[in-house]
Motif scaffolding. Sequence first.
Motif, short mmCIF file in Angstrom:
data_model
loop_
_atom_site.label_atom_id
_atom_site.label_comp_id
_atom_site.label_asym_id
_atom_site.label_seq_id
_atom_site.Cartn_x
_atom_site.Cartn_y
_atom_site.Cartn_z
N TYR A 107 8.83 3.19 3.68
CA TYR A 107 8.88 1.83 3.23
C TYR A 107 9.92 0.87 3.93
CZ TYR A 107 5.80 3.62 -0.26
OH TYR A 107 4.75 4.25 -0.72
N ILE A 130 6.84 3.65 -6.09
CA ILE A 130 6.22 4.25 -4.72
C ILE A 130 5.48 5.69 -5.18
CG2 ILE A 130 7.82 3.38 -3.06
CD1 ILE A 130 9.20 5.83 -2.93
N ARG A 131 5.95 6.13 -6.46
CA ARG A 131 5.19 7.25 -6.98
C ARG A 131 4.15 7.02 -7.62
NH1 ARG A 131 10.43 9.26 -8.95
NH2 ARG A 131 9.82 8.56 -10.96
N ASN A 132 3.88 5.88 -8.23
CA ASN A 132 2.71 5.67 -9.23
C ASN A 132 1.86 4.56 -8.49
OD1 ASN A 132 3.42 7.52 -11.27
ND2 ASN A 132 4.79 6.23 -11.61
N ASP A 133 2.43 3.97 -7.56
CA ASP A 133 1.44 2.76 -7.11
C ASP A 133 1.25 1.88 -8.18
OD1 ASP A 133 -1.09 2.91 -4.47
OD2 ASP A 133 0.95 1.71 -4.78
N ASN A 141 0.42 -1.13 -8.34
CA ASN A 141 0.32 -2.46 -7.52
C ASN A 141 -1.30 -2.96 -7.97
OD1 ASN A 141 -0.54 -0.67 -5.97
ND2 ASN A 141 0.55 -1.37 -4.11
N ASP A 175 8.32 -4.35 2.21
CA ASP A 175 7.50 -3.76 1.26
C ASP A 175 8.07 -3.91 -0.12
OD1 ASP A 175 5.43 -2.55 3.12
OD2 ASP A 175 6.85 -1.26 3.57
N ASN A 214 0.87 -1.18 -0.06
CA ASN A 214 0.13 0.10 0.01
C ASN A 214 0.80 1.22 0.02
OD1 ASN A 214 -2.58 -1.18 0.22
ND2 ASN A 214 -1.91 -1.74 2.10
N LYS A 215 0.20 2.44 -0.59
CA LYS A 215 0.88 3.62 -0.67
C LYS A 215 1.13 3.97 0.92
CE LYS A 215 1.52 7.23 -3.50
NZ LYS A 215 1.37 7.51 -4.88
N LYS A 216 2.48 4.33 1.07
CA LYS A 216 2.95 4.88 2.45
C LYS A 216 3.71 6.09 2.38
CE LYS A 216 3.22 -0.05 4.16
NZ LYS A 216 4.03 -1.13 4.63
#
Lengths: 350, 350
Positions: free
Chosen positions: A7, A342-345, A347, A70, A2-4
Amino acid sequence: MNKKLSYNVAIVGATGAVGKQIIRLLEERDFPIQQLKLLASKRSKGTIVEFKGKDLVVEEATPESFEGVDIALFSAGGKTSRSLAKIAVAKGAIVIDNTNAFRMDEDVPLIVPEVNMEEAKNHKGVISNPNCSTIQMVTALKPLYDRYGIERIIVSTYQAVSGAGNQAINELIVQTKQILDGKEVTKEILPVSSLPKKHQIAFNAIPQIDVFEDNGFTLEEMKMVRETKKIFGDPSIQVTATCVRLPIIYGHSESVYVELKEEYDLKEVRELLMNAPGVVVIDDPANQEYPLATDSAGKLDVFVGRLRRDLDHPRALNMWIVSDNLLKGAAWNAVQIAEHLIRNDYNESK
Amino acid sequence: MNKKLSYNVAIVGATGAVGKQIIRLLEERDFPIQQLKLLASKRSKGTIVEFKGKDLVVEEATPESFEGVDIALFSAGGKTSRSLAKIAVAKGAIVIDNTNAFRMDEDVPLIVPEVNMEEAKNHKGVISNPNCSTIQMVTALKPLYDRYGIERIIVSTYQAVSGAGNQAINELIVQTKQILDGKEVTKEILPVSSLPKKHQIAFNAIPQIDVFEDNGFTLEEMKMVRETKKIFGDPSIQVTATCVRLPIIYGHSESVYVELKEEYDLKEVRELLMNAPGVVVIDDPANQEYPLATDSAGKLDVFVGRLRRDLDHPRALNMWIVSDNLLKGAAWNAVQIAEHLIRNDYNESK
């Protein structure tokens, strides 16, 4: 994942040539890290590594290492990736794998951010980092592929020993000293540590990187063939490769002949390359300026020069592509992927 | 030059990297010499060189040096050849010239004995020795040209510093020591001693050998293009070359992609090469055997390996060609020509 805000990151192979560069890049780029786990083989357990002013202790990589992780960056050889990467994924991590273990798997995206980052969306937990010699070539060829299409590539490489790890760097240094001192040369690592025969690398050119396949090409050469097609998503691209190990410490160079699908204007090619992300054009023959392996060391870009029209084929272009094989060819490409994640998620489909 | 029992031989550039090898070969081959004149620049005048147990004194090369000389082997740079070779011919000598001075002249045969020795018959006093990187490539390609024809060649070279002379060898050694000792690197010779900019050769790859032409290719690359067409007497052969200087002392290697005019059988190719004069096949991937620059040093042959069918083009073959650039690439090719001259009396048309 999940976006955090920050990490938990694990580096598997933290004491290796690539692992060290990953640590350095995470620090320099100020990657949002909550906890950094440095993992390696039993042999390197207990090694102290400084990260942002703190001493971190390298732990042995085991299935339990990945609890709460993560993002796991693997760079400890194909065997380690095959035994631990899927476990890390099962425990919730996204794995960015720098080995050959999963690159050609259908459900594993093979990513060079400048070329095909969007495909990372389809990952099932593992994203593969391509082979060093492939990464720098496709990064430089991407703008030409988009504008003209690519029919075929004939590439000969000039590869640094660091691509074979710390032990290979040491072997080059030791052999070089032995020769300068008039001593007998000891050969233990190159060209392929797992194979019986060893050849001198100091003051030599070894036309073997990785094992041979039945077709007479080496695995390194076939990686360039297969990975180029997969990264561009275009199996019609013809690739012929000859991969050669040389007494160079950092920086792979490549002599690339490329036949485009359309006729091209050399000025336009130069402009396309100058505007391409991750590419720097150094091409001024009158002033003897062209990319050099030693100049590429420590830099993140792919350097391109010696741009010239083929003398015979109207759609063919010749070029010289150089990059630090441990950075854009390995650690930087992996960290770039992590930064995009992590910028664009990317996932959703996991 | 009339047929004799022994000959007056002059070596111009006797103290250079190639000149030294010519002297050694004339001694080893027991060339029928009446008198050996060792000539060089004023700077090297007075140097003592041993030949067959006797001390010979190097003299300054002047127009008067060539009185009574039957065969003059020139290897002291294009400028010396341009100023003295025609004088030597006027005084009755046959000149075998190892420089670029006359290679493309229409009335000067450009000879690789295994390929086109018969053309030496047409000499007007000067016979040119081709460029080192061309000689080893055409020697290996000759049997394939004869059997299948050659449509195009794409070659990338891996060239030793000795091709740039004794000073370049010294520069590589000095720079290597400086780097191992953590000292600053001094750059004085490479890539081209007459040009202003110098680049480090130790642990590096320099994609420039000789000056640049307007088409973006270097003169070394264009030598491979032009000389290959001239030696085969076939301007239709397409050649693309990328020439690279490397931290190797002796032995040039070449990654060669060749498109034949007819489809071929790889076994037949291997047999043709195994039976070709001056060619040795070293090609056993299962046992990691292929030609290596260090193994070629001091040997007269051209070594060929990594033979493999192209993955895409049905008439294309990939190969790795290695030879000692100072021997078959220079001194030995010149001495071979001289041996043929005295055996076959190729001087009718003079």
